[in-house]
Write a protein that holds these residues in place. Sequence first.
Motif, PDB file in Angstrom:
ATOM      1  N   GLY A 152       0.761  -1.252   0.000  1.00  0.00           N
ATOM      2  CA  GLY A 152       0.000   0.000   0.000  1.00  0.00           C
ATOM      3  C   GLY A 152       0.788   1.297   0.000  1.00  0.00           C
ATOM      4  N   ALA A 153       2.119   1.243   0.179  1.00  0.00           N
ATOM      5  CA  ALA A 153       2.861   2.517   0.098  1.00  0.00           C
ATOM      6  C   ALA A 153       2.888   2.950  -1.361  1.00  0.00           C
ATOM      7  CB  ALA A 153       4.284   2.332   0.604  1.00  0.00           C
ATOM      8  N   HIS A 154       2.714   4.230  -1.616  1.00  0.00           N
ATOM      9  CA  HIS A 154       2.744   4.617  -3.034  1.00  0.00           C
ATOM     10  C   HIS A 154       3.711   5.754  -3.340  1.00  0.00           C
ATOM     11  CE1 HIS A 154       0.010   7.630  -1.618  1.00  0.00           C
ATOM     12  NE2 HIS A 154      -0.207   8.121  -2.809  1.00  0.00           N
ATOM     13  N   ARG A 155       4.370   6.257  -2.293  1.00  0.00           N
ATOM     14  CA  ARG A 155       5.404   7.280  -2.537  1.00  0.00           C
ATOM     15  C   ARG A 155       6.615   6.926  -1.692  1.00  0.00           C
ATOM     16  NH1 ARG A 155       0.855  11.943  -2.289  1.00  0.00           N
ATOM     17  NH2 ARG A 155       0.806  11.461  -0.085  1.00  0.00           N
ATOM     18  N   TYR A 156       7.792   7.244  -2.199  1.00  0.00           N
ATOM     19  CA  TYR A 156       9.005   6.926  -1.439  1.00  0.00           C
ATOM     20  C   TYR A 156       9.963   8.109  -1.504  1.00  0.00           C
ATOM     21  CZ  TYR A 156      12.090   3.689   0.991  1.00  0.00           C
ATOM     22  OH  TYR A 156      12.842   3.060   1.964  1.00  0.00           O
ATOM     23  N   LEU A 157      10.492   8.468  -0.338  1.00  0.00           N
ATOM     24  CA  LEU A 157      11.459   9.569  -0.274  1.00  0.00           C
ATOM     25  C   LEU A 157      12.848   9.024   0.010  1.00  0.00           C
ATOM     26  CD1 LEU A 157       9.522  11.936   2.208  1.00  0.00           C
ATOM     27  CD2 LEU A 157       9.467  12.001  -0.288  1.00  0.00           C
ATOM     28  N   LEU A 158      13.780   9.366  -0.848  1.00  0.00           N
ATOM     29  CA  LEU A 158      15.174   8.994  -0.611  1.00  0.00           C
ATOM     30  C   LEU A 158      16.040  10.115  -1.179  1.00  0.00           C
ATOM     31  CD1 LEU A 158      17.097   6.660   0.394  1.00  0.00           C
ATOM     32  CD2 LEU A 158      17.238   5.973  -2.007  1.00  0.00           C
ATOM     33  N   ARG A 159      16.588  10.897  -0.295  1.00  0.00           N
ATOM     34  CA  ARG A 159      17.377  12.038  -0.784  1.00  0.00           C
ATOM     35  C   ARG A 159      18.702  11.568  -1.362  1.00  0.00           C
ATOM     36  NH1 ARG A 159      17.014  16.970   3.587  1.00  0.00           N
ATOM     37  NH2 ARG A 159      14.763  17.332   3.464  1.00  0.00           N
ATOM     38  N   ILE A 160      19.108  12.209  -2.430  1.00  0.00           N
ATOM     39  CA  ILE A 160      20.435  11.919  -2.987  1.00  0.00           C
ATOM     40  C   ILE A 160      21.494  12.669  -2.160  1.00  0.00           C
ATOM     41  CG2 ILE A 160      20.303  13.740  -4.762  1.00  0.00           C
ATOM     42  CD1 ILE A 160      21.859  10.301  -5.327  1.00  0.00           C
ATOM     43  N   GLU A 161      21.053  13.643  -1.395  1.00  0.00           N
ATOM     44  CA  GLU A 161      21.894  14.489  -0.512  1.00  0.00           C
ATOM     45  C   GLU A 161      22.765  15.462  -1.310  1.00  0.00           C
ATOM     46  OE1 GLU A 161      20.664  14.135   2.254  1.00  0.00           O
ATOM     47  OE2 GLU A 161      20.270  12.032   2.694  1.00  0.00           O
ATOM     48  N   ARG A 183      23.133   4.368  -4.034  1.00  0.00           N
ATOM     49  CA  ARG A 183      22.053   5.318  -3.736  1.00  0.00           C
ATOM     50  C   ARG A 183      21.281   5.636  -5.026  1.00  0.00           C
ATOM     51  NH1 ARG A 183      20.692   7.003   1.304  1.00  0.00           N
ATOM     52  NH2 ARG A 183      19.740   9.040   1.363  1.00  0.00           N
ATOM     53  N   LEU A 184      22.045   5.915  -6.073  1.00  0.00           N
ATOM     54  CA  LEU A 184      21.422   6.220  -7.359  1.00  0.00           C
ATOM     55  C   LEU A 184      20.585   5.054  -7.855  1.00  0.00           C
ATOM     56  CD1 LEU A 184      24.029   7.872  -9.747  1.00  0.00           C
ATOM     57  CD2 LEU A 184      21.820   8.730  -9.019  1.00  0.00           C
ATOM     58  N   GLN A 185      21.179   3.889  -7.706  1.00  0.00           N
ATOM     59  CA  GLN A 185      20.481   2.695  -8.171  1.00  0.00           C
ATOM     60  C   GLN A 185      19.190   2.472  -7.379  1.00  0.00           C
ATOM     61  OE1 GLN A 185      22.976  -0.739  -8.029  1.00  0.00           O
ATOM     62  NE2 GLN A 185      21.724  -1.811  -9.534  1.00  0.00           N
ATOM     63  N   ALA A 186      19.255   2.740  -6.074  1.00  0.00           N
ATOM     64  CA  ALA A 186      18.054   2.583  -5.249  1.00  0.00           C
ATOM     65  C   ALA A 186      16.948   3.497  -5.762  1.00  0.00           C
ATOM     66  CB  ALA A 186      18.384   2.885  -3.785  1.00  0.00           C
ATOM     67  N   LEU A 187      17.314   4.718  -6.117  1.00  0.00           N
ATOM     68  CA  LEU A 187      16.302   5.653  -6.640  1.00  0.00           C
ATOM     69  C   LEU A 187      15.674   5.123  -7.924  1.00  0.00           C
ATOM     70  CD1 LEU A 187      17.870   9.196  -6.043  1.00  0.00           C
ATOM     71  CD2 LEU A 187      15.620   8.421  -5.292  1.00  0.00           C
ATOM     72  N   GLU A 188      16.508   4.544  -8.770  1.00  0.00           N
ATOM     73  CA  GLU A 188      16.000   3.978 -10.024  1.00  0.00           C
ATOM     74  C   GLU A 188      15.030   2.836  -9.742  1.00  0.00           C
ATOM     75  OE1 GLU A 188      16.309   5.151 -12.901  1.00  0.00           O
ATOM     76  OE2 GLU A 188      18.111   6.401 -12.868  1.00  0.00           O
ATOM     77  N   ILE A 189      15.397   1.998  -8.782  1.00  0.00           N
ATOM     78  CA  ILE A 189      14.531   0.850  -8.476  1.00  0.00           C
ATOM     79  C   ILE A 189      13.193   1.320  -7.901  1.00  0.00           C
ATOM     80  CG2 ILE A 189      14.296  -1.257  -7.078  1.00  0.00           C
ATOM     81  CD1 ILE A 189      17.379  -1.522  -7.248  1.00  0.00           C
ATOM     82  N   ILE A 190      13.266   2.332  -7.054  1.00  0.00           N
ATOM     83  CA  ILE A 190      12.037   2.876  -6.465  1.00  0.00           C
ATOM     84  C   ILE A 190      11.095   3.337  -7.586  1.00  0.00           C
ATOM     85  CG2 ILE A 190      11.150   4.841  -5.130  1.00  0.00           C
ATOM     86  CD1 ILE A 190      13.757   4.577  -3.392  1.00  0.00           C
TER      87      ILE A 190
END
Length: 360
Positions: A152-161, A183-190
């Motif tokens: 049920g989560a539909h948004r994810y926050l992950l700062r690149i800093e 970190r970059l890869q995690a953002l892509e997967i998200i």
Amino acid sequence: MTLTERLNKNNLSFDDLVALLAADKEESNLLFEKARDIKERYVSNNLYLRGIIEMSNICRKNCFYCGIRKDNRKVKRYDMDDSEVIQVIKNAYDQGLSSLVFQTGEQKSPAFVKRIDGLLRAAKKLSNGKLGITLSCGEQDKETYKRWFESGAHRYLLRIETANKALYQKLHPADNIHSFDERLQALEIIKETGYQVGTGVMIGLPFQTYENLAADLLFMKKMDIDMCGMGPYIEHEATPLYKYRNLLYPLDERLLLSFKMIALLRILMNDINIAATTALQAIRQYARERAFLCGANVVMPNITPLAYRDDYKLYKNKPGLKQDADDSLKMIDQNFKNIGAHLKINQWGDSLHFARKKTT
Ligand code: 5AD
Ligand code: SF4
């Protein structure tokens, strides 16, 4: 080229961004006005709220800037009970909030993954699916992101800093759990998983240049993000970065630079959601309101029980340590209405950018 000429261009280049970041106070006002116009045109004067629950300050990481880094032994670690979290969710829902953020330090155990999963399901169940949930729980593997999305989560926050790898490496230990590439890869997967993706940077870091910040803005544009949360870096005495405090801009300059970043991002990405972050308010009262006036459209009242607030201090002077959910909602209601915001407490307020991407 004058700054006004740059502002009137259709596409801001790297050089334009650098020049505009260096604008003086008067010129900045032109920038803010333009960003405000664009905001009103593309996302109106609506202000969306996300109640944020800081569930646990346990973190496996050691970011050099952060007050709750693993090696800061002065922090009392906590992990709220599920029953307590559910009570907070219920209260928020009863108060009319329909969009929440679950935030934790980065933990990766199977028990943690399962726990977030259970809380997502509980939040959905108790609200008949009406609560929208955003996660801010750090870097996880693909299966975990997928599992949480399905729950049920539909948004994810992950700062690149910071989008600059060399600067990122200066701000983090040189080991594989603090890898820029991951970190970059995690953002892509998200993004691939289907979440609305939020990222952001810290502004006014030691060693950071206007060129770095301009590159951060272009990074967010290129990543085609849906949401952004960015704010000033504020030093914390129990962190390794504190020794560079003499390199920092004065707080008011970091604040002005943060407003400029928000305004420029609004001009670059008209229809995304941009948060007026808590760190702004740590510098000056009403800084979030000012951020709204130069492009932000989201605010995140802290609904963590007061008993834990003291222990979730990422930086010094974190505001609201004594203000409970009720009070902070009341304050937001009053202050933002005074500046013409249309508060949308009971709407998810999803990123229009995300919706548009889907239909085109
Ligand atoms: N000042 C400002 N922001 C900070 N964060 C962590 N430490 C600090 C600090 N000292 C931000 C980081 C992180 C988010 C949860 O808080 O950007 O991603
Ligand atoms: Fe942990 Fe986030 Fe702080 Fe880094 S910034 S130490 S990941 S809580």
